[in-house]
Design a protein around this motif. Sequence first.
Motif, PDB file in Angstrom:
ATOM      1  N   MET A 225       8.441  -7.493  11.443  1.00 38.05           N
ATOM      2  CA  MET A 225       8.645  -6.300  10.624  1.00 38.05           C
ATOM      3  C   MET A 225       9.835  -5.517  11.172  1.00 38.05           C
ATOM      4  SD  MET A 225       5.828  -3.334   9.735  1.00 38.05           S
ATOM      5  CE  MET A 225       5.577  -2.930  11.458  1.00 38.05           C
ATOM      6  N   SER A 226      10.566  -4.872  10.279  1.00 38.07           N
ATOM      7  CA  SER A 226      11.771  -4.137  10.682  1.00 38.07           C
ATOM      8  C   SER A 226      11.429  -2.870  11.454  1.00 38.07           C
ATOM      9  CB  SER A 226      12.582  -3.763   9.435  1.00 38.07           C
ATOM     10  OG  SER A 226      11.878  -2.815   8.648  1.00 38.07           O
ATOM     11  N   ASP A 227      12.389  -2.398  12.227  1.00 43.09           N
ATOM     12  CA  ASP A 227      12.217  -1.154  12.985  1.00 43.09           C
ATOM     13  C   ASP A 227      12.026   0.047  12.059  1.00 43.09           C
ATOM     14  OD1 ASP A 227      12.467  -2.516  15.367  1.00 43.09           O
ATOM     15  OD2 ASP A 227      14.602  -2.047  15.623  1.00 43.09           O
ATOM     16  N   VAL A 228      12.698   0.027  10.897  1.00 44.09           N
ATOM     17  CA  VAL A 228      12.599   1.174   9.994  1.00 44.09           C
ATOM     18  C   VAL A 228      11.184   1.287   9.435  1.00 44.09           C
ATOM     19  CG1 VAL A 228      13.363  -0.113   7.943  1.00 44.09           C
ATOM     20  CG2 VAL A 228      13.669   2.355   8.034  1.00 44.09           C
ATOM     21  N   SER A 229      10.549   0.177   9.139  1.00 46.67           N
ATOM     22  CA  SER A 229       9.170   0.228   8.652  1.00 46.67           C
ATOM     23  C   SER A 229       8.216   0.619   9.773  1.00 46.67           C
ATOM     24  CB  SER A 229       8.759  -1.128   8.066  1.00 46.67           C
ATOM     25  OG  SER A 229       9.429  -1.376   6.848  1.00 46.67           O
ATOM     26  N   ALA A 230       8.441   0.072  10.962  1.00 47.03           N
ATOM     27  CA  ALA A 230       7.590   0.425  12.098  1.00 47.03           C
ATOM     28  C   ALA A 230       7.694   1.911  12.403  1.00 47.03           C
ATOM     29  CB  ALA A 230       7.986  -0.396  13.325  1.00 47.03           C
ATOM     30  N   ASP A 231       8.884   2.456  12.295  1.00 43.84           N
ATOM     31  CA  ASP A 231       9.075   3.886  12.529  1.00 43.84           C
ATOM     32  C   ASP A 231       8.333   4.708  11.476  1.00 43.84           C
ATOM     33  OD1 ASP A 231      10.472   6.170  13.864  1.00 43.84           O
ATOM     34  OD2 ASP A 231      11.374   6.362  11.876  1.00 43.84           O
ATOM     35  N   TYR A 232       8.420   4.291  10.227  1.00 41.47           N
ATOM     36  CA  TYR A 232       7.731   5.008   9.154  1.00 41.47           C
ATOM     37  C   TYR A 232       6.220   4.952   9.359  1.00 41.47           C
ATOM     38  CZ  TYR A 232       6.371   6.542   4.505  1.00 41.47           C
ATOM     39  OH  TYR A 232       5.810   7.238   3.463  1.00 41.47           O
TER      40      TYR A 232
ATOM     41  N   TRP B  43       0.789  -1.230   0.000  1.00 38.85           N
ATOM     42  CA  TRP B  43       0.000   0.000   0.000  1.00 38.85           C
ATOM     43  C   TRP B  43       0.822   1.281   0.000  1.00 38.85           C
ATOM     44  CZ3 TRP B  43      -5.442   0.773   0.361  1.00 38.85           C
ATOM     45  CH2 TRP B  43      -6.189  -0.398   0.298  1.00 38.85           C
ATOM     46  N   LEU B  44       2.086   1.204   0.366  1.00 41.22           N
ATOM     47  CA  LEU B  44       2.884   2.431   0.478  1.00 41.22           C
ATOM     48  C   LEU B  44       4.364   2.095   0.484  1.00 41.22           C
ATOM     49  CD1 LEU B  44       2.628   3.762   4.144  1.00 41.22           C
ATOM     50  CD2 LEU B  44       1.904   1.511   3.462  1.00 41.22           C
ATOM     51  N   GLY B  45       5.199   3.125   0.439  1.00 45.26           N
ATOM     52  CA  GLY B  45       6.627   2.919   0.278  1.00 45.26           C
ATOM     53  C   GLY B  45       7.360   2.611   1.565  1.00 45.26           C
ATOM     54  N   ILE B  46       7.337   1.355   1.962  1.00 45.69           N
ATOM     55  CA  ILE B  46       8.136   0.882   3.101  1.00 45.69           C
ATOM     56  C   ILE B  46       8.861  -0.382   2.657  1.00 45.69           C
ATOM     57  CG2 ILE B  46       6.787   1.895   4.981  1.00 45.69           C
ATOM     58  CD1 ILE B  46       5.275  -0.749   5.205  1.00 45.69           C
ATOM     59  N   PRO B  47      10.009  -0.662   3.246  1.00 44.48           N
ATOM     60  CA  PRO B  47      10.776  -1.844   2.808  1.00 44.48           C
ATOM     61  C   PRO B  47      10.109  -3.171   3.136  1.00 44.48           C
ATOM     62  CG  PRO B  47      11.854  -0.776   4.669  1.00 44.48           C
ATOM     63  CD  PRO B  47      10.778   0.153   4.217  1.00 44.48           C
ATOM     64  N   ASP B  48       9.360  -3.227   4.234  1.00 40.76           N
ATOM     65  CA  ASP B  48       8.656  -4.462   4.574  1.00 40.76           C
ATOM     66  C   ASP B  48       7.449  -4.118   5.438  1.00 40.76           C
ATOM     67  OD1 ASP B  48       9.756  -3.802   7.008  1.00 40.76           O
ATOM     68  OD2 ASP B  48      11.029  -5.552   7.176  1.00 40.76           O
ATOM     69  N   GLY B  49       6.617  -5.116   5.705  1.00 39.82           N
ATOM     70  CA  GLY B  49       5.466  -4.861   6.552  1.00 39.82           C
ATOM     71  C   GLY B  49       4.255  -5.702   6.203  1.00 39.82           C
ATOM     72  N   ALA B  50       3.733  -6.418   7.204  1.00 39.06           N
ATOM     73  CA  ALA B  50       2.521  -7.220   7.066  1.00 39.06           C
ATOM     74  C   ALA B  50       2.012  -7.487   8.484  1.00 39.06           C
ATOM     75  CB  ALA B  50       2.809  -8.532   6.339  1.00 39.06           C
ATOM     76  N   PHE B  51       0.881  -8.142   8.593  1.00 44.28           N
ATOM     77  CA  PHE B  51       0.395  -8.500   9.928  1.00 44.28           C
ATOM     78  C   PHE B  51      -0.331  -9.830   9.883  1.00 44.28           C
ATOM     79  CE2 PHE B  51      -2.896  -5.683   8.114  1.00 44.28           C
ATOM     80  CZ  PHE B  51      -3.994  -6.532   8.136  1.00 44.28           C
ATOM     81  N   ALA B  52      -0.385 -10.461  11.050  1.00 47.28           N
ATOM     82  CA  ALA B  52      -1.168 -11.669  11.273  1.00 47.28           C
ATOM     83  C   ALA B  52      -1.990 -11.434  12.529  1.00 47.28           C
ATOM     84  CB  ALA B  52      -0.266 -12.888  11.442  1.00 47.28           C
TER      85      ALA B  52
END
Length: 399
Positions: free
Chosen positions: A247-254, A175-184
């Motif tokens: 998920m990485s810290d950089v994506s969580a921060d974004y 959905w947007l520009g982040i290096p990684d990210g998903a949820f369960a």
Amino acid sequence: MYEIGSEFNLEKAVRRDDFISIYSDLAQRGSKNIEFLRCGRDAIGFVADDIIAKNKGLKHVFIPALSCDSMVKPFEVRGMEVSYYKIEENLCIAKDALFDRIEEVMGGTSESEAFAVLIMNFFGIADTDEISDGLKKSFPNALIIEDVTHILMEPESFLFEKDRADYYVGSIRKWLGIPDGAFAISNTEFVMGALTGETDFTALRMQALTEKTEYLDNGDSELKTHFRELLSEAEDSLSDGLDPYHMSDVSADYLSDIDLYRISDRRRANYRNLYKKLESLPLCGKAFRLLPEIPVNGNSEGYKYTPFMLPIVLDIEFMRRSAITDDGKNITRDGFEKRLALRGIYAPVLWPIAEEGAAICYNAKGFSENMLAFWIDQRYSRFDMENIVDILGDELSRM
């Protein structure tokens, strides 16, 4: 560099919303447990591990015939038997066919042996409520996994429905520009945790997104080639969800600082404008067809879901019959997609599907071979949607 579509680049929002907190709080209010993972296949793998741990001997999972490798492999690498089921020509699940398929595969054990069923609301137009209700009533031991990637921006629509599904998975990075990210998400506590630490997938994608931003600024074709190679390397580095990572810290921060209102508002406007413009093209209903529009809320004029993408289905046979050029008489879906790409319109093709899925479902085979999906996201404006229509119409007329 002017382009519509393809991979996101990194952007910073102005308005502050914390996606992680919003989803976590809503999950808690719905008495559910949530984990944020690296990618969609990790989320599915994470759920598969939980199902297997809690249901010893469970080995069957039913998946829509229109499913890509990232939805199938996480089950297969864990030794689960995948059975495909049919979808309708409007992307909805063929309920009777699904129930018959379950009876066929499970035999007389469907009432006593646990099994999993993955369902999905494709593009927000294929509602799954009736399916999940029917599954729970007809097959009490069915464990329902709902992929909510395409309706991700409306978590309230599913997080408070206790009996709708046992698990939810969704890919945020689509959905947007982040290096990684998903949820369960689960109705019960997860048995195991995910792995932590830096991975090649995240590092490669971070570099690729950064390089795309540079490419959009200066149009360096070599840079474009390189960041696309990095994206391919990143995908190849995944282990089909066998080793789920957080998920990485950089994506969580974004995600803690994004403008969710703008994302939803812009997508809704772009979708509405593009749908109307496509509908007005002379060759709509001939060279291509539109799928049903996303339904509106009963108490408002707004769409029920924030649009993910806008799909069309090409009629390749019509395009070939009506063509006046040699290229047109031999056109394929992939060939037409490349023609659009050469003019800066990236309309990704739907994924190839398994031979078993294609064999069992004519509609899924047709979508896999003939569908294109247009980007309508927050990067673009009404002007961009008009360009999509102009170029699509022009390319159709050129053949």
